[in-house]
Design a protein around this motif. Sequence first.
Motif, mmCIF file in Angstrom:
data_model
loop_
_atom_site.group_PDB
_atom_site.id
_atom_site.type_symbol
_atom_site.label_atom_id
_atom_site.label_comp_id
_atom_site.label_asym_id
_atom_site.label_seq_id
_atom_site.Cartn_x
_atom_site.Cartn_y
_atom_site.Cartn_z
ATOM 1 N N VAL A 129 3.717 -0.125 -19.738
ATOM 2 C CA VAL A 129 4.065 -1.547 -19.654
ATOM 3 C C VAL A 129 4.249 -2.115 -21.061
ATOM 4 O O VAL A 129 5.209 -2.830 -21.337
ATOM 5 C CB VAL A 129 2.990 -2.338 -18.881
ATOM 6 C CG1 VAL A 129 3.311 -3.818 -18.847
ATOM 7 C CG2 VAL A 129 2.841 -1.790 -17.472
ATOM 8 N N LEU A 130 3.326 -1.773 -21.979
ATOM 9 C CA LEU A 130 3.432 -2.255 -23.353
ATOM 10 C C LEU A 130 4.661 -1.679 -24.059
ATOM 11 O O LEU A 130 5.290 -2.357 -24.868
ATOM 12 C CB LEU A 130 2.164 -1.908 -24.138
ATOM 13 C CG LEU A 130 0.892 -2.645 -23.720
ATOM 14 C CD1 LEU A 130 -0.307 -2.070 -24.437
ATOM 15 C CD2 LEU A 130 1.013 -4.123 -23.979
ATOM 16 N N ASP A 131 4.991 -0.429 -23.745
ATOM 17 C CA ASP A 131 6.163 0.224 -24.345
ATOM 18 C C ASP A 131 7.465 -0.239 -23.699
ATOM 19 O O ASP A 131 8.537 0.065 -24.211
ATOM 20 C CB ASP A 131 6.069 1.739 -24.202
ATOM 21 C CG ASP A 131 5.005 2.339 -25.096
ATOM 22 O OD1 ASP A 131 4.675 1.701 -26.110
ATOM 23 O OD2 ASP A 131 4.516 3.435 -24.771
ATOM 24 N N LYS A 132 7.336 -0.930 -22.570
ATOM 25 C CA LYS A 132 8.495 -1.321 -21.762
ATOM 26 C C LYS A 132 9.339 -0.089 -21.437
ATOM 27 O O LYS A 132 10.551 -0.064 -21.641
ATOM 28 C CB LYS A 132 9.330 -2.390 -22.469
ATOM 29 C CG LYS A 132 8.596 -3.694 -22.609
ATOM 30 C CD LYS A 132 9.470 -4.772 -23.175
ATOM 31 C CE LYS A 132 8.668 -6.068 -23.281
ATOM 32 N NZ LYS A 132 9.428 -7.138 -23.880
ATOM 33 N N ALA A 133 8.648 0.926 -20.937
ATOM 34 C CA ALA A 133 9.304 2.185 -20.550
ATOM 35 C C ALA A 133 9.955 1.994 -19.183
ATOM 36 O O ALA A 133 9.470 2.493 -18.161
ATOM 37 C CB ALA A 133 8.286 3.326 -20.521
ATOM 38 N N LEU B 111 6.201 -12.338 -12.469
ATOM 39 C CA LEU B 111 5.206 -13.375 -12.733
ATOM 40 C C LEU B 111 4.423 -13.036 -13.999
ATOM 41 O O LEU B 111 4.313 -11.869 -14.375
ATOM 42 C CB LEU B 111 4.252 -13.493 -11.547
ATOM 43 C CG LEU B 111 4.888 -13.887 -10.215
ATOM 44 C CD1 LEU B 111 3.874 -13.781 -9.089
ATOM 45 C CD2 LEU B 111 5.442 -15.300 -10.311
ATOM 46 N N PRO B 112 3.832 -14.032 -14.648
ATOM 47 C CA PRO B 112 2.991 -13.742 -15.821
ATOM 48 C C PRO B 112 1.704 -13.045 -15.394
ATOM 49 O O PRO B 112 1.176 -13.288 -14.309
ATOM 50 C CB PRO B 112 2.695 -15.107 -16.418
ATOM 51 C CG PRO B 112 3.332 -16.117 -15.552
ATOM 52 C CD PRO B 112 4.015 -15.449 -14.429
ATOM 53 N N ILE C 265 8.876 0.857 -13.547
ATOM 54 C CA ILE C 265 7.998 1.331 -14.614
ATOM 55 C C ILE C 265 7.001 2.268 -13.969
ATOM 56 O O ILE C 265 6.410 1.961 -12.931
ATOM 57 C CB ILE C 265 7.266 0.171 -15.324
ATOM 58 C CG1 ILE C 265 8.230 -0.601 -16.201
ATOM 59 C CG2 ILE C 265 6.125 0.687 -16.161
ATOM 60 C CD1 ILE C 265 7.593 -1.631 -17.097
ATOM 61 N N ASN C 266 6.792 3.420 -14.614
ATOM 62 C CA ASN C 266 5.872 4.412 -14.095
ATOM 63 C C ASN C 266 4.468 4.084 -14.596
ATOM 64 O O ASN C 266 4.144 4.293 -15.762
ATOM 65 C CB ASN C 266 6.299 5.811 -14.550
ATOM 66 C CG ASN C 266 5.528 6.899 -13.839
ATOM 67 O OD1 ASN C 266 4.497 6.646 -13.232
ATOM 68 N ND2 ASN C 266 6.038 8.102 -13.928
ATOM 69 N N ASP D 55 12.726 -8.532 -14.937
ATOM 70 C CA ASP D 55 12.887 -8.939 -16.344
ATOM 71 C C ASP D 55 12.035 -10.140 -16.718
ATOM 72 O O ASP D 55 11.703 -10.330 -17.888
ATOM 73 C CB ASP D 55 14.356 -9.289 -16.635
ATOM 74 C CG ASP D 55 15.192 -8.056 -16.888
ATOM 75 O OD1 ASP D 55 14.621 -7.018 -17.270
ATOM 76 O OD2 ASP D 55 16.424 -8.136 -16.697
ATOM 77 N N LYS D 56 11.664 -10.959 -15.771
ATOM 78 C CA LYS D 56 10.911 -12.178 -16.059
ATOM 79 C C LYS D 56 9.422 -11.904 -16.262
ATOM 80 O O LYS D 56 8.672 -12.807 -16.633
ATOM 81 C CB LYS D 56 11.100 -13.188 -14.935
ATOM 82 C CG LYS D 56 12.525 -13.689 -14.839
ATOM 83 C CD LYS D 56 12.670 -14.683 -13.719
ATOM 84 C CE LYS D 56 14.120 -15.134 -13.611
ATOM 85 N NZ LYS D 56 14.319 -16.014 -12.461
ATOM 86 N N PHE D 57 8.995 -10.684 -16.009
ATOM 87 C CA PHE D 57 7.585 -10.329 -16.162
ATOM 88 C C PHE D 57 7.168 -10.475 -17.628
ATOM 89 O O PHE D 57 7.892 -10.100 -18.544
ATOM 90 C CB PHE D 57 7.332 -8.888 -15.705
ATOM 91 C CG PHE D 57 5.965 -8.386 -16.053
ATOM 92 C CD1 PHE D 57 4.869 -8.791 -15.333
ATOM 93 C CD2 PHE D 57 5.781 -7.521 -17.123
ATOM 94 C CE1 PHE D 57 3.602 -8.330 -15.650
ATOM 95 C CE2 PHE D 57 4.521 -7.060 -17.448
ATOM 96 C CZ PHE D 57 3.431 -7.471 -16.713
#
Length: 189
Positions: free
Chosen positions: A25-29, A7-8, A39-40, A50-52
């Motif tokens: 989250v910003l790094d898409k780690a 979800l957004p 994601i840690n 993936d839709k996030f």
Amino acid sequence: FCLGEGLPFLIENVENEMDPLLDPVLDKAIIRKGKSMYINVSDQNMDFNDKFCMFMTSRLPNPHFSPELSAKCTVIDFTVTIKGLEQQLLGRVIGMEQRSLEETLTQLMEEVAANTKSLLVLDKQLLDRLSNSTGNLLDDTELIEVLANTKAKAKEVEQKLADAEEKKIEINEKREQYRPVATRGSVMY
């Protein structure tokens, strides 16, 4: 919850700095384990879909984000004046209602720019000839021919520019018929 469900996610009133907790989250780690993605965040593996997508808004008129943060996300400036928005909406409305009119205006603007550029090139060539000329200017037949040619082309270009200006006025009169729609849209925004 948003990460796992795809979800957004909206973060409002962001200042110049972001909490380092959001870096993964910003790094898409993304960590892949089998078919699952995680994601840690804060030493916890959270499900990832993936839709996030994450949106951040700021009330700052001109935020100065760090280069790292600017590289991790796309910054869009939605600051717009009423007149600027009205012009954009007018272009959109005419593009929908009378596409040929908008295309004609665009083509006209391109022609005006090309004609203005050619006029400047002619002026430069003439000045180069005059500065490189030696002796009596009246005896230099090549210079006189270039001068006559430049004068004829300049008149032709000036006529094209005058015609373009008349067409532009005519097109703008037709565009003004749609101005109330654009004004209304900008006021609603």
